[in-house]
Design an enzyme around this catalytic site. Structure first.
Site, PDB file in Angstrom:
ATOM      1  N   ASN A  10      38.499  52.066  46.488  1.00 37.72           N
ATOM      2  CA  ASN A  10      39.239  51.418  47.570  1.00 37.72           C
ATOM      3  C   ASN A  10      40.664  51.196  47.079  1.00 37.72           C
ATOM      4  O   ASN A  10      40.900  50.326  46.242  1.00 37.72           O
ATOM      5  CB  ASN A  10      38.557  50.078  47.908  1.00 37.72           C
ATOM      6  N   TRP A  11      41.574  52.010  47.588  1.00 37.60           N
ATOM      7  CA  TRP A  11      42.963  51.929  47.103  1.00 37.60           C
ATOM      8  C   TRP A  11      43.720  50.754  47.713  1.00 37.60           C
ATOM      9  O   TRP A  11      44.870  50.511  47.368  1.00 37.60           O
ATOM     10  CB  TRP A  11      43.694  53.247  47.389  1.00 37.60           C
ATOM     11  N   LYS A  12      43.112  50.050  48.655  1.00 36.99           N
ATOM     12  CA  LYS A  12      43.773  48.911  49.315  1.00 36.99           C
ATOM     13  C   LYS A  12      45.173  49.337  49.795  1.00 36.99           C
ATOM     14  O   LYS A  12      45.348  50.474  50.201  1.00 36.99           O
ATOM     15  CB  LYS A  12      43.832  47.708  48.380  1.00 36.99           C
ATOM     16  N   HIS A  95      35.314  44.349  54.509  1.00 38.39           N
ATOM     17  CA  HIS A  95      35.789  43.936  53.178  1.00 38.39           C
ATOM     18  C   HIS A  95      36.220  42.474  53.246  1.00 38.39           C
ATOM     19  O   HIS A  95      36.767  42.019  54.259  1.00 38.39           O
ATOM     20  CB  HIS A  95      36.962  44.830  52.756  1.00 38.39           C
ATOM     21  N   GLU A  97      38.670  41.020  52.088  1.00 40.29           N
ATOM     22  CA  GLU A  97      40.095  40.834  52.372  1.00 40.29           C
ATOM     23  C   GLU A  97      40.385  40.963  53.860  1.00 40.29           C
ATOM     24  O   GLU A  97      41.408  40.474  54.346  1.00 40.29           O
ATOM     25  CB  GLU A  97      40.918  41.840  51.529  1.00 40.29           C
ATOM     26  N   GLU A 165      29.905  42.457  47.192  1.00 34.64           N
ATOM     27  CA  GLU A 165      31.124  42.149  46.448  1.00 34.64           C
ATOM     28  C   GLU A 165      31.366  40.643  46.451  1.00 34.64           C
ATOM     29  O   GLU A 165      31.945  40.103  47.417  1.00 34.64           O
ATOM     30  CB  GLU A 165      32.329  42.832  47.105  1.00 34.64           C
ATOM     31  N   GLY A 171      39.041  41.647  41.745  1.00 33.50           N
ATOM     32  CA  GLY A 171      40.376  41.621  41.153  1.00 33.50           C
ATOM     33  C   GLY A 171      40.598  40.519  40.136  1.00 33.50           C
ATOM     34  O   GLY A 171      41.738  40.253  39.762  1.00 33.50           O
ATOM     35  N   SER A 210      35.598  43.896  40.097  1.00 31.00           N
ATOM     36  CA  SER A 210      36.031  44.044  38.698  1.00 31.00           C
ATOM     37  C   SER A 210      35.213  45.053  37.904  1.00 31.00           C
ATOM     38  O   SER A 210      34.998  44.881  36.704  1.00 31.00           O
ATOM     39  CB  SER A 210      36.047  42.672  37.998  1.00 31.00           C
ATOM     40  N   GLY A 231      38.066  48.707  43.198  1.00 32.24           N
ATOM     41  CA  GLY A 231      39.434  48.524  43.669  1.00 32.24           C
ATOM     42  C   GLY A 231      40.437  48.978  42.615  1.00 32.24           C
ATOM     43  O   GLY A 231      40.744  50.152  42.487  1.00 32.24           O
ATOM     44  N   GLY A 232      40.908  48.032  41.823  1.00 29.96           N
ATOM     45  CA  GLY A 232      41.993  48.294  40.865  1.00 29.96           C
ATOM     46  C   GLY A 232      41.767  49.509  39.981  1.00 29.96           C
ATOM     47  O   GLY A 232      42.697  50.289  39.743  1.00 29.96           O
TER      48      GLY A 232
HETATM   49  C1  PEP Z   1      37.425  45.773  46.038  1.00 30.65           C
HETATM   50  O1  PEP Z   1      38.479  45.385  46.500  1.00 30.65           O
HETATM   51  O2  PEP Z   1      36.581  46.294  46.782  1.00 30.65           O
HETATM   52  C2  PEP Z   1      37.206  45.600  44.606  1.00 30.65           C
HETATM   53  C3  PEP Z   1      35.996  45.680  44.165  1.00 30.65           C
HETATM   54  O3  PEP Z   1      38.315  45.350  43.839  1.00 30.65           O
HETATM   55  P1  PEP Z   1      38.368  45.268  42.226  1.00 30.65           P
HETATM   56  O4  PEP Z   1      37.542  46.423  41.699  1.00 30.65           O
HETATM   57  O5  PEP Z   1      39.814  45.410  41.892  1.00 30.65           O
HETATM   58  O6  PEP Z   1      37.765  43.979  41.827  1.00 30.65           O
END
Ligand code: PEP
Length: 251
Positions: A10-12, A95, A97, A165, A171, A210, A231-232
């Site tokens: 997920n590149w957000k 998600h 967010e 999640e 994050g 994470s 994500g990251g």
């Molecule tokens: C996400 O936003 O779906 C996520 C899991 O982010 P991160 O891996 O950066 O925690």
């Protein structure tokens, strides 16, 4: 039944057209791991260009959200048929967010999931508890309410994956214990089996929050974990591919 491992990036709100070379490197290297399904979900603006590359090197591209309506007066929104038209084959809905930052309810998420399935997309439907709920031992109850409210009635285990999640793990570098992950994934599968029967066994449940190259093997090895939403660590091949490799080893 054996479920194929699934690793989704997920590149957000990251990634301009210059980042598509990174996606291409990811898709090309992921081909070596035929037991793992890999998808990248960039922002709407680069889906078309990334999908063109994905067609050439056999990759899968997805959106990060869609509107429940197919078209209409919804300024700034993108519909599920538009995602398909741009070359996406999957979409993330619900998600945290979006649930938190854009006030999306379970009803909204279910409507988006239904619209996506109707348009022919696969869906990754996110659930997860805030820290206060985890600390008060209410996480499973909270997530099962989200599952009850947001999983579409048109349940299709081949085209619907759940991503668990925990919000406090996204994050932050924090992750739940493996026992907590396994207990949550088992509870989600149990709830869906109660509602949809044996088909729930075919559905993949991803862990997100994470995940990185150092912790992927143990998180992906926890009970009932069929992959990761990342994500990251999905923004570069150097960080994402070790997660794909960990999934392949467990595959
Ligand atoms: C996400 O936003 O779906 C996520 C899991 O982010 P991160 O891996 O950066 O925690």
């Amino acid at each position: 039944m054996a479920r194929r491992k699934y690793v989704v990036g997920n590149w957000k709100m990251n990634g301009l057209h210059g980042a598509i070379a990174e996606a291409e490197a990811i898709f090309v290297a992921a081909q070596a791991h035929s037991a793992v399904d890999v998808a990248l979900c960039p922002s709407f603006t680069v889906i078309g260009a990334m999908a063109a590359v994905a067609r050439r090197v056999k990759g899968t591209v997805g959106g990060q959200d869609c509107h429940p309506a197919a078209s209409g007066a919804f300024t700034g929104s993108v519909s599920a048929p538009m995602l398909v038209d741009a070359g996406a084959s999957v979409v993330i809905v619900g998600h945290s967010e979006r649930r938190e930052g854009f006030d999306e309810s379970d009803d909204d998420v279910r409507a988006k999931g239904e619209a996506a399935l109707a348009a022919g997309l696969s869906v990754i439907l996110c659930v997860g508890e805030p820290l206060a709920v985890r600390e008060s031992d209410g996480a499973i109850e909270y997530v099962l309410l989200q599952i009850a409210g947001s999983v579409p009635e048109t349940f299709d285990p081949q085209r619907l994956a759940i991503a668990y999640e925990p919000i406090w793990a996204i994050g932050t570098g924090l992750v739940p214990t493996l026992d907590d992950v396994a207990a949550m994934h088992g509870a989600i599968r149990g709830a869906l089996a109660d509602r949809f029967g044996a088909a729930a066994d075919e559905m993949r449940i991803l862990y997100g929050g994470s995940v990185n190259g150092d912790n992927a093997a143990e998180l992906l090895g926890a009970g009932d974990v069929d992959g990761a939403l990342v994500g990251g660590a999905s923004l570069t091949a150097a960080k994402f591919l070790p997660i794909v490799e960990a999934a392949a080893t467990l595959g």
